[in-house]
Design a protein around this motif. Structure first.
Motif, PDB file in Angstrom:
ATOM      1  N   PRO A  28      -7.855  81.387  88.797  1.00 22.21           N
ATOM      2  CA  PRO A  28      -7.403  82.644  88.184  1.00 22.21           C
ATOM      3  C   PRO A  28      -6.758  83.597  89.168  1.00 22.21           C
ATOM      4  CG  PRO A  28      -9.755  82.727  88.548  1.00 22.21           C
ATOM      5  CD  PRO A  28      -9.327  81.368  88.971  1.00 22.21           C
ATOM      6  N   ILE A  29      -7.023  83.394  90.455  1.00 17.04           N
ATOM      7  CA  ILE A  29      -6.527  84.382  91.417  1.00 17.04           C
ATOM      8  C   ILE A  29      -5.013  84.301  91.537  1.00 17.04           C
ATOM      9  CG2 ILE A  29      -6.659  85.146  93.799  1.00 17.04           C
ATOM     10  CD1 ILE A  29      -9.431  83.937  93.858  1.00 17.04           C
ATOM     11  N   VAL A  30      -4.473  83.059  91.597  1.00 19.24           N
ATOM     12  CA  VAL A  30      -3.026  82.967  91.707  1.00 19.24           C
ATOM     13  C   VAL A  30      -2.363  83.505  90.448  1.00 19.24           C
ATOM     14  CG1 VAL A  30      -2.842  81.122  93.363  1.00 19.24           C
ATOM     15  CG2 VAL A  30      -3.094  80.565  90.989  1.00 19.24           C
ATOM     16  N   GLN A  31      -3.057  83.397  89.302  1.00 22.98           N
ATOM     17  CA  GLN A  31      -2.474  83.953  88.086  1.00 22.98           C
ATOM     18  C   GLN A  31      -2.393  85.467  88.177  1.00 22.98           C
ATOM     19  OE1 GLN A  31      -4.535  82.382  84.732  1.00 22.98           O
ATOM     20  NE2 GLN A  31      -3.860  80.307  85.166  1.00 22.98           N
ATOM     21  N   ALA A  32      -3.435  86.072  88.728  1.00 26.07           N
ATOM     22  CA  ALA A  32      -3.385  87.526  88.905  1.00 26.07           C
ATOM     23  C   ALA A  32      -2.285  87.899  89.900  1.00 26.07           C
ATOM     24  CB  ALA A  32      -4.740  88.032  89.388  1.00 26.07           C
ATOM     25  N   LEU A  33      -2.142  87.124  90.973  1.00 24.77           N
ATOM     26  CA  LEU A  33      -1.087  87.411  91.949  1.00 24.77           C
ATOM     27  C   LEU A  33       0.285  87.291  91.300  1.00 24.77           C
ATOM     28  CD1 LEU A  33      -2.291  85.526  95.156  1.00 24.77           C
ATOM     29  CD2 LEU A  33      -2.834  87.800  94.422  1.00 24.77           C
TER      30      LEU A  33
ATOM     31  N   LEU B  36       1.037  87.765  88.137  1.00 25.49           N
ATOM     32  CA  LEU B  36       1.245  88.920  87.264  1.00 25.49           C
ATOM     33  C   LEU B  36       1.774  90.094  88.062  1.00 25.49           C
ATOM     34  CD1 LEU B  36      -1.673  89.361  84.735  1.00 25.49           C
ATOM     35  CD2 LEU B  36       0.732  89.642  84.297  1.00 25.49           C
ATOM     36  N   THR B  37       1.142  90.330  89.207  1.00 25.25           N
ATOM     37  CA  THR B  37       1.603  91.416  90.066  1.00 25.25           C
ATOM     38  C   THR B  37       3.042  91.184  90.492  1.00 25.25           C
ATOM     39  OG1 THR B  37      -0.643  91.621  90.899  1.00 25.25           O
ATOM     40  CG2 THR B  37       1.086  92.681  92.174  1.00 25.25           C
ATOM     41  N   ASP B  38       3.355  89.941  90.853  1.00 24.21           N
ATOM     42  CA  ASP B  38       4.678  89.593  91.334  1.00 24.21           C
ATOM     43  C   ASP B  38       5.738  89.829  90.263  1.00 24.21           C
ATOM     44  OD1 ASP B  38       6.101  86.546  92.728  1.00 24.21           O
ATOM     45  OD2 ASP B  38       6.562  88.656  93.039  1.00 24.21           O
TER      46      ASP B  38
END
Lengths: 602, 118, 251
Positions: free
Chosen positions: B74-79, B81-83
């Motif tokens: 899930p962390i890369v998904q959050a990153l 989203l930010t991107d």
């Protein structure tokens, strides 16, 4: 006490949100006041943090209350050490000088300028204080977004927009390069906290992946840091940005990016890259020397004051990279004090240049020739700034250069110190040449280089008849602080000690992941010897000679021009002003840096 | 074949360089902005393919899919989203600059913009 | 550089860079085999700790909520920047030209206008729906805000410029956008003083699976939704106003 750290970022952000909706009804003095109050608050908070961390070790604040779970970092931390807090304080100080400049006589067209300025301040402070690699990227992008809007402030002029486009395209690609690097190192470690990354990466020696990640991150931040071959956007942006923004770009934004590289190196990569330090040092020092030379030579060939000062920033950026590239505490301390000294003096020079623009509607050396007599205090400050840039005691740069040369000599790089002295002479010589020609009109002005001969002023009225008080007090304050920095031995010791804490990875990791706060005191006083002062005076004299050579170049024999002419011409042709070329150079830089690191370090 | 196991990562870098090629050879500022979007998508692909876990579901749990079932990162998904937000904002700023340069110079060809040479 | 030489220069070095990076990438875990301590920890404890079923939302607004605050301010700054660069008379009141609206709306039948207005309402409601179900679905403040903002595009396309300008009042939406952005930071400061850590989620987190759950995450999500939605409306309004100015200058 560590809760002060996020407040350094929160206060300017609240100010930014507060200033925006009232943009049509708020008078300029009120928005300037709010901005100044927010900036002074940040100065207070960061100085408190700096003093606290100097005596108590790295202060860590975990956002959301997510403290590490058995040594596994799960939240975002603000890991504040004296270097980070000191940098935040310096950032806020320069933003305060820029805000003070906008008090009177500057056309901010509503409160949006101050709102963007506050967001810019928050981004830089966040970048300096954070302990998480992705959080650094987020603040980096906020810096870029604010920088784009602030550069295009003089929206009626097409050159402003072109400068902003160049900045936007290059810095955006830089941000994506950093993100690719972050993704690679995340793929290896599944961690985003700097201390945690360092722990996991240190477990085995660096392989191609770690080197490539380091290369991408360094390249991305070097674009912001105006290091060759990524520096081309800086001079375009400076030529058109309003004066307070030039102050911030040259004074601190470029240097903050270099701090980011140093921080990431020391906390994440230093143990695993220990076997490759020779190649990495060669890369940093080599690139630093090249950047310094390119910047100084191009500065001498400019007639537009702000572009000249921008190239001087490029060359100083190269000097900082060379100092950081020594990868020891002495180099870090020298770079830190040099950054502070350079920031103060360069900001003062930019404000003086801004005054010339508003008084005489031009920044062209030829158009301004001889008119400096009409604003004597400003011209005097400009000339003093030029001498200070050369390293005349007692200004800050002389102290910085002493520590810088000592760090280089300790490392056995005496030749590099000589080259840097030469670079400083040319650099400051260019500033002195313009200053002398503008003030007294003697000699021949520089005829080459980009310059619109007449420009729009930055003030609301047609032009200034007299220089308003903020435009004189801001550079005076900065130069006064520069004298203080240049003579205060306690300050040098504090920076030296802070640098020793900065390069000490174990101290940082213990504080961040295990909550163990320790302080080390390193007392290594730098004794000012007569030899040091002599070297600085010699470099200053060389700068003055270079200035006069530039002014009276018609009188010297033309024998050397076939040797110097064509290389200078091709160097100038490279700076073509179109971002398409800049992106091509960037790809060259990526290929060169990555290939050197990954293949050369085998 | 072992190279297929690293293919998505190579695609990400390919997109990066193709996007940069587009920027370096653009004759229209809108084309530049879209090429920057391509560069941006390279970062999405690298992040998301790093976090991919074969035969795993999305990191959204429900009574039918309780916590503990295999899931992608899930962390890369959050990153990412930010991107995405970062990319959208830069696009907006660049489009604004394009509009303004068209008003001042009448052209959006980077080669025709009078550059600050030297 | 001439275009040809630039092409050759670029392709040569891009090939080298690509080769080096693809060589380096083989150090990554193979595609589909990622696993790590950080993500395993979050996946296993996220729902229990915060009653949030969508772990990506939990990461975005709780574990790494500070990043999202920065990201939100990037959006805020760029909307401010767009306003700064495009609001025509720059900070002073802009007079909208109202004279040609009957020509605009004349070409549209009542059916188009009705369907467009209905669709706008439906899309706006959908945006709020997406944003409200942030903790249990892939929705969230960012996604819902973007959907909500696009509802106003329906009004412009279907009903006309005048109606769009009447509904999308720039000053009001601007104020709300700043309000949303400021709320996020103020929530952080409030929790810093009340609970000891910036953005600490100390509110009652509710039941996992319920719409309102997650504690502070829900409030932050609402602030983000307000900011993004109003920001998109402001951007639409500014850009559409630009097309109008071009038309007027062409007449």
């Amino acid at each position: 006490m560590s809760v002060l750290a996020p407040l350094c970022v929160a206060v300017p952000l609240i100010a930014a949100a507060l200033l925006l909706p009232f943009s049509k009804v708020m008078p300029r003095w009120l928005s300037a006041t709010i901005a100044s109050l927010a900036t002074l608050t940040v100065i207070g908070l960061s100085v408190t943090l700096a003093l606290y961390t100097a005596f108590n070790g790295t202060a860590v604040h975990w956002m959301g209350g997510w403290a590490p779970h058995h040594g596994l970092a799960i939240g975002i931390s603000f890991s504040v050490d004296p270097v980070g807090a000191g940098l935040a304080a310096f950032i806020a100080l320069l933003v305060f000088a820029a805000t003070m400049y906008t008090w009177q006589g500057f056309d901010t067209t509503g409160t949006m300028f101050h709102s963007l300025l506050m967001a810019f301040l928050a981004a830089m402070c966040g970048y300096a204080l954070t302990g998480d690699i992705f959080n650094m990227f987020v603040w980096f992008e906020l810096m870029t977004a604010a920088a784009i809007a602030l550069t295009a402030h003089k929206i009626e002029e097409a050159e402003s927009i072109e400068g902003a486009i160049n900045l936007a395209v290059t810095n955006t690609i830089a941000g994506f390069m950093v993100l690719l690097g972050i993704a690679l190192i995340y793929g290896r470690t599944d961690a985003l906290n700097l201390a945690q990354l360092g722990q996991i990466v240190a477990q085995r020696p660096a392989d191609a992946l770690v080197l490539a990640s380091f290369g991408l991150i360094v390249t991305g931040y070097f674009v912001k840091g105006a290091v060759a071959p990524f520096h081309f956007w800086l001079d375009d942006a400076h030529a058109v940005a309003p004066t307070p923004i030039c102050v911030l770009f040259s004074g601190i934004m470029v240097q903050v990016a270099l701090y980011g590289v140093a921080r990431i190196y020391w906390t994440v990569f230093s143990p695993s890259l220990a076997s490759h330090t020779h190649e990495i040092k060669a890369l940093f020092v080599g690139v630093g020397v090249a950047t310094a030379l390119i910047g100084a030579i191009m500065a001498f060939a400019q007639r537009h004051l702000k572009r000249l000062l921008a190239f001087s920033t490029v060359s100083h950026s190269g000097m900082f990279v060379a100092a950081l590239g020594l990868f020891n505490a002495a180099g870090a301390a020298a770079a830190a004090i040099f950054i502070v000294a350079h920031g103060l003096i360069k900001s003062a020079l930019f404000i003086c240049a801004g005054t010339y623009l508003n008084r005489f509607r031009s920044l062209d050396e030829e158009v301004l020739g001889g008119r400096g007599k009409e604003c004597r205090v400003n011209s005097a400050l400009f000339l003093i700034g030029g001498l200070a840039l050369a390293g005349i005691p007692p200004f800050a740069i002389s102290a910085a250069k002493m520590m810088y040369d000592a760090a280089l000599k300790e490392h056995g790089l005496f030749a590099i110190a000589v080259v840097m002295g030469f670079v400083t002479a040319i650099d400051a010589g260019a500033v002195l040449r313009s200053g002398i020609h503008i003030t007294w009109g003697i000699g021949k002005a520089q005829k080459t280089g980009f310059s619109p001969r007449e420009e729009e002023t930055e003030c609301e009225e047609e032009r200034w008849e007299h220089t308003p008080w903020p435009a004189l007090w801001a550079p005076l304050l900065l130069i006064a602080i520069a004298i203080f920095v240049g003579t205060n031995g306690t300050f040098w010791n504090a920076i030296s000690s802070a640098a020793h804490a900065f390069v000490n990875r174990d101290l940082y990791v213990a504080a961040v992941l295990n909550g163990v706060h320790r302080v080390i005191w390193v007392y290594s006083p730098h004794r000012v010897t007569l030899e040091d002062i002599g070297v600085n005076l010699a470099v200053t004299a060389a700068a003055v000679i270079a200035a006069f050579v530039g002014l009276f170049r018609d009188h010297i024999p033309q024998m050397l021009s076939p040797v110097f002419g064509p290389p200078l011409k091709s160097l100038r042709a490279l700076h073509s002003g179109i971002f398409t070329d800049y992106v091509a150079y960037m790809v060259f830089g990526i290929a060169a840096y990555s290939a050197w690191l990954v293949l050369g370090a085998k | 074949m072992s190279w297929t196991l690293y293919f998505p990562y190579a695609v990400a870098f390919w997109l990066f360089f193709i996007g940069c090629f587009g920027v370096a050879h653009s004759r229209n500022l809108i084309h530049t902005i879209l090429s920057l979007t391509v560069v941006q998508s390279s970062t999405y692909i690298l992040l998301l393919s790093i976090g991919f876990h074969a035969k795993a579901g999305a990191p959204i749990f429900s009574p039918a899919n309780p916590p503990g079932s295999p899931s992608v990162d899930p962390i890369v998904q959050a990153l990412t989203l930010t991107d995405i937000v970062v990319g959208a904002t830069v696009t907006a700023l660049l489009l604004t600059l394009t509009i303004q340069i068209h008003r001042r110079r009448g052209t959006i060809d980077p080669r025709d913009l009078r550059p600050m040479r030297g | 550089m001439s275009p040809r030489s630039r092409t050759i220069f670029f392709l040569g070095f891009a090939a080298i860079g690509f080769g080096v990076l693809v060589y380096a990438v083989q150090g990554l875990p193979q595609f589909g085999t990622f696993s790590g301590a950080y993500s395993s920890f979050l996946l296993s404890t996220g729902t229990m700790a915060r009653s949030i079923e969508n772990i990506a939302t939990a990461v975005n607004f709780d574990y790494r909520g500070f990043d999202t605050m920065g990201e939100e301010y990037i959006f805020f700054t760029s909307v401010t920047g767009v306003l700064f660069m495009l609001s025509g008379l720059r900070g002073r009141a802009v007079q909208h030209e109202e004279r040609n609206e009957t020509a605009q709306t004349r070409g549209q039948s009542g059916a188009i206008r009705m369907i467009a207005t209905g669709a706008a309402g439906f899309v706006a409601a959908n945006g709020i729906y997406v944003a409200a179900h942030t903790t249990a679905t892939p929705g969230g403040g960012f996604q819902g805000g973007a959907v909500f903002g696009s509802a106003f595009a329906f009004i412009y396309l279907g009903v006309g410029y005048a109606a769009f300008m009447t509904t999308a009042k720039r000053e009001i939406f601007d104020a709300f956008e700043a309000f949303g952005a400021g709320c996020y930071v103020l929530l952080g400061v409030a929790t810093a003083f009340a609970a000891g850590a910036f953005l600490k989620n100390s509110l009652y987190t509710g039941q996992s699976g319920a719409i309102v759950s997650g504690g502070l995450v829900y409030l932050i999500n609402a602030a983000v939704f307000i900011e993004i939605a109003c920001g998109f409306v402001v951007l639409l309004s500014v850009f559409i106003h630009q097309t109008r100015q071009v038309q007027e200058s062409e007449e």
